[in-house]
Every structure is written in C-alpha cells, then in structure tokens.
Design an enzyme around this catalytic site. Sequence first.
Site, PDB file in Angstrom:
ATOM      1  N   LYS A   1      46.658 -51.345  26.025  1.00  0.00           N
ATOM      2  CA  LYS A   1      45.425 -50.889  26.660  1.00  0.00           C
ATOM      3  C   LYS A   1      44.642 -50.011  25.692  1.00  0.00           C
ATOM      4  CE  LYS A   1      46.400 -46.319  27.236  1.00  0.00           C
ATOM      5  NZ  LYS A   1      45.629 -45.236  26.587  1.00  0.00           N
TER       6      LYS A   1
ATOM      7  N   ASP B   1      51.378 -43.810  32.823  1.00  0.00           N
ATOM      8  CA  ASP B   1      50.627 -45.025  32.472  1.00  0.00           C
ATOM      9  C   ASP B   1      51.260 -46.293  33.032  1.00  0.00           C
ATOM     10  OD1 ASP B   1      48.562 -43.832  31.055  1.00  0.00           O
ATOM     11  OD2 ASP B   1      49.568 -44.000  29.117  1.00  0.00           O
TER      12      ASP B   1
END
Length: 285
Positions: free
Chosen positions: A11, A136
Amino acid sequence: MEKYHIKAYAKINLGLDVVKRLPNGYHQVKMILQTVDIFDSLTLERTDSGITLTTDSHELPAGRDNLVYRAAELMREKYHITEGIHIHLEKRIPVAAGMAGGSTDAAAAMKGISRLFGLDAPLPRLMKYGVDIGADVPYCIMGGTALAEGIGDVLTALPPAPDCVILVAKPDISVSTKYVYEHLDAAGLTSHPDIDGMRTAIETGSLQGILDRMENVLETVTIPAHPVIDTIKRRMRELGAVNSLMSGSGPTVFGIFLEKQTAELAGRRLAEEALAKQIFVTTPV
C-alpha cells in the site's frame, strides 16, 4: 485443499494526517490508503502439526517475530485448527519501507488459511481479529482505496482511485515506524492534509484533486533524519511526476505520473544517480 497460493499487495498513503496522540501511546490518524500492484507471494500447506515459516528474504525472521507466523497462530486459536501449517513467503515488497509489507503478509496469511481449511471466514471478522496483530492489518485484508481513521483500523471503502502510473522508489535505508511516531510532535503540527477534500476528489474521480492534496505529516520526522527522501521527491517532480510523497513512515517515496514511459525513464534516472535501491513502476489495484 492441501496447498494454497495468495498474493499480498503493498500500500501507499495518498494522504496521512495524525490528529493527536492518545493516552495509550497510539496515535489517532486520518489517512487515505491505496493498494498498488507490488506484491509478495505466500504458499500455504497443511502439515501434521505446528507452524513453520520459510522465506527467501535474509532480512526477515522465520519465527514468531514475523507477523505471518503470528497470523497463523491467531487463526489456529480462533478457529480451533488442530492440523499444522507451513507457509513459504517470497518477498518483493521493500522491508521497513512504509508500504505495510509485514501487515499485508499477515493479512494474506489469514485469508489464505481461511481458504486452505475451508473456513469461509467473513472478511469483517478477519479484519476484527487482524487488529490484534497490527493496526494496518485490517486495511490490508480489505484492500483497495480506503479512508482509515482511529488508529488505522476504522475503515471506509472508497471508489477506486483514477487511473495513473506510480513510480515507487526506496532508498538504501530502513526506517522504524515506532521511531517516527515516538518523535512526532503531533500537538505542534502547523499543517494538516485536506483528507476530506481528497476523499471528495476520489469520489468524483478527480486525479488533480488528489494530486493537489498529497501530504504526509510524518515527513516532518523522517525527512530531517534522512534528507535523501526529499531529494528523491524533488527529482521525481523534475523528471515528470505531477506530484510525489513519502509513503507511511518512509523511507519509500512514490510519484504520480500520467504516462508509463515517463515514469520508467524517471526510474532509470533514479537508479543511475544511486538515489534508490528498489524501484518499481506500478498502478493502483
């Protein structure tokens, strides 16, 4: 099923704001996350007992210090799995780079174990479990384009980001996320990204609206410690990026380009100038 293969996507943070430091030491954040087409590969196999982990990366531990191992432990506990699991991890995402490499590997392990053992675990449930491994992990289970709030675990799915080309460059340094947050003066920040405006830009399909609002408050800590990050940001813009930004706590920098050829040329220049060790030309997923 005896064996299962799964990809773990990296990401980037299109925008990252820290609202405040919480009493428990965590930070309340508000950020826009985007999956990109850079991925690790996991192969999961049933075994008789226990958990074993192997990897092609000399930078990673193969025991409980690896989030993949902890993800396997968590899944065995939550779903009362008595058989063993062997996981082989092929690493491509840069390590300690601000791209959620460890978290996305853990997320992929959780999803892979669900498939391997026919658990059909709903993603929201896996996301709830995943926060125990790392803030995350829930996002990495969900993927795509998302607004993240809370400590990063309160997620709102957004429409896919507009098409663009992304140049990703990691210099030959590693950055500790813990160090960056510990040294961030959240109360003293004088500028905050327009995350609400970026969300609107994504929802209306405005790439320019996203580009105009790219900002990461963690740069206030990481760039003074590692000035090469700012050098890469500047060079990307000189070489054709419409905008560039550090991802997460760094040190990885990404630039948004309108043409693949321009991004590839910029990547070659960064390599020639020895500014970055790992370079990728990719797209949003």
